[in-house]
Enzyme design. Structure first.
Site, PDB file in Angstrom:
ATOM      1  N   LYS A  53       0.873  -1.174   0.000  1.00  0.00           N
ATOM      2  CA  LYS A  53       0.000   0.000   0.000  1.00  0.00           C
ATOM      3  C   LYS A  53       0.912   1.227   0.000  1.00  0.00           C
ATOM      4  O   LYS A  53       1.752   1.387   0.879  1.00  0.00           O
ATOM      5  CB  LYS A  53      -0.861  -0.015   1.263  1.00  0.00           C
ATOM      6  CG  LYS A  53      -1.665   1.275   1.526  1.00  0.00           C
ATOM      7  CD  LYS A  53      -2.967   1.260   0.768  1.00  0.00           C
ATOM      8  CE  LYS A  53      -3.874   2.423   1.189  1.00  0.00           C
ATOM      9  NZ  LYS A  53      -4.480   2.223   2.504  1.00  0.00           N
ATOM     10  N   SER A  55       1.096   5.658  -1.315  1.00  0.00           N
ATOM     11  CA  SER A  55       0.304   6.822  -1.667  1.00  0.00           C
ATOM     12  C   SER A  55       0.152   6.909  -3.181  1.00  0.00           C
ATOM     13  O   SER A  55       1.096   6.624  -3.932  1.00  0.00           O
ATOM     14  CB  SER A  55       0.972   8.087  -1.151  1.00  0.00           C
ATOM     15  OG  SER A  55       0.310   9.229  -1.659  1.00  0.00           O
ATOM     16  N   THR A 107      -0.434  12.031  -1.259  1.00  0.00           N
ATOM     17  CA  THR A 107      -1.522  12.783  -1.868  1.00  0.00           C
ATOM     18  C   THR A 107      -1.800  14.042  -1.066  1.00  0.00           C
ATOM     19  O   THR A 107      -2.090  15.103  -1.627  1.00  0.00           O
ATOM     20  CB  THR A 107      -2.786  11.920  -1.948  1.00  0.00           C
ATOM     21  OG1 THR A 107      -2.515  10.780  -2.771  1.00  0.00           O
ATOM     22  CG2 THR A 107      -3.948  12.689  -2.541  1.00  0.00           C
ATOM     23  N   ALA A 108      -1.710  13.932   0.255  1.00  0.00           N
ATOM     24  CA  ALA A 108      -1.933  15.098   1.103  1.00  0.00           C
ATOM     25  C   ALA A 108      -1.012  16.244   0.696  1.00  0.00           C
ATOM     26  O   ALA A 108      -1.434  17.400   0.589  1.00  0.00           O
ATOM     27  CB  ALA A 108      -1.709  14.726   2.576  1.00  0.00           C
ATOM     28  N   HIS A 151      -5.400  10.864   8.228  1.00  0.00           N
ATOM     29  CA  HIS A 151      -5.877   9.752   9.056  1.00  0.00           C
ATOM     30  C   HIS A 151      -6.873  10.232  10.108  1.00  0.00           C
ATOM     31  O   HIS A 151      -7.704  11.090   9.860  1.00  0.00           O
ATOM     32  CB  HIS A 151      -4.705   9.010   9.694  1.00  0.00           C
ATOM     33  CG  HIS A 151      -3.745   8.407   8.723  1.00  0.00           C
ATOM     34  ND1 HIS A 151      -4.138   7.832   7.545  1.00  0.00           N
ATOM     35  CD2 HIS A 151      -2.393   8.297   8.757  1.00  0.00           C
ATOM     36  CE1 HIS A 151      -3.083   7.390   6.893  1.00  0.00           C
ATOM     37  NE2 HIS A 151      -2.009   7.663   7.607  1.00  0.00           N
TER      38      HIS A 151
END
Length: 278
Positions: A53, A55, A107-108, A151
């Protein structure tokens, strides 16, 4: 099969069935729990397990070597990163200030930089990479001027007495009408049957929805002392229709974010066809 994902509730909820041998025909999993900043770097360096996993923001660096699996990840609406400050402020107040972010390949971070280019006259002074769990305390004690949080911080920032200056998700959805691409499941090309892996991951998602209580102990065990109600809210927000299948809107959201970021020089140019190439 080796896999790495975060200990966050959405990931443990999604992969519970697969990790516990509950999906018929799926191989035994060897799970590594790792923050997404770690897996981003593993993928960029060709290290780590064959399935990870990461980003979505890290995809342009790794698409030649890893395929995007069209399920199991995190996209959504109303779930964007937040910009927090100690005192009430406006975007203009951030000009020339120091901002903490959880990763430069997230992505943030891309959403923040795209938003800042439109919203902060004169730009910011400095971007500081900081583990996400340390950002809110650093804003609270004045170590930094503002923080970009992800989160469960969406649900807990009020506990630190902080103010929400901007919601990157609201900005992105208003600007594009698309969901926010957050976390992607990738698999090393040539190391795994990607279509078969897609079936296993999708079955694990469907099992989680059908048997939500089955994963509860597993989720809370890895939730970093998170309150059970916060964990439930986290799952509800990040596990949705796009987790089961990216679909047209999911792929368009990914393409739109990454092509915009490439135009701004935030990520390298990439072959868009590789987004669809299992």
């Amino acid at each position: 099969m080796n896999i790495a994902f975060s200990p966050c509730p959405n990931d443990t909820f999604v992969f519970h069935a697969l990790a516990h041998g509950l999906i018929e025909g799926a191989p035994e999993l060897e799970v590594t729990y790792a923050d997404i900043d770690i897996t981003n770097n593993w993928a960029a360096n060709g290290e780590g397990p064959e399935v990870m996993k990461i980003s979505y923001a890290a995809l342009p660096w790794v698409l030649n070597d890893y395929a995007l699996i069209p399920c199991g990840g995190a996209l959504g609406r109303g779930c964007g990163p937040l910009v927090l400050t100690k005192d009430a402020a406006t975007a203009a107040d951030l000009a020339g200030k120091r901002i903490a972010v959880p990763s430069e390949r997230s992505t943030a971070y891309l959403l923040f930089r795209l938003w800042a280019a439109q919203s902060i006259p004169g730009g910011i002074k400095e971007v500081i990479v900081m583990p996400f769990e340390k950002i809110m305390p650093a804003v609270q004690n004045g170590e930094i001027d503002a923080g970009l949080v992800i989160h469960e911080a969406r649900f807990t920032y009020q506990n630190y007495g902080l103010h929400k200056l901007a919601d990157m998700g609201d900005w992105w959805e208003t600007d594009t009408g698309l969901p926010i691409p957050l976390g992607a499941i990738i698999a090393k090309r040539g190391a795994v049957d990607h279509k078969q892996l897609t079936e296993w991951v999708r079955s694990s998602v469907q099992y989680a929805w059908k048997h939500p209580e089955a994963s509860r102990d597993y989720v809370l065990e890895h939730a970093q002392e998170m309150d059970a109600n916060v964990a439930d809210s986290h799952i509800e927000l990040y596990v949705n229709e796009f987790t089961e299948n990216l679909g047209e809107d999911g792929y368009e959201a990914i393409r739109s974010l990454l092509t915009r970021a490439a135009r701004e020089g935030l990520v390298p140019e990439f072959d868009e066809k590789l987004l669809f190439a299992l």
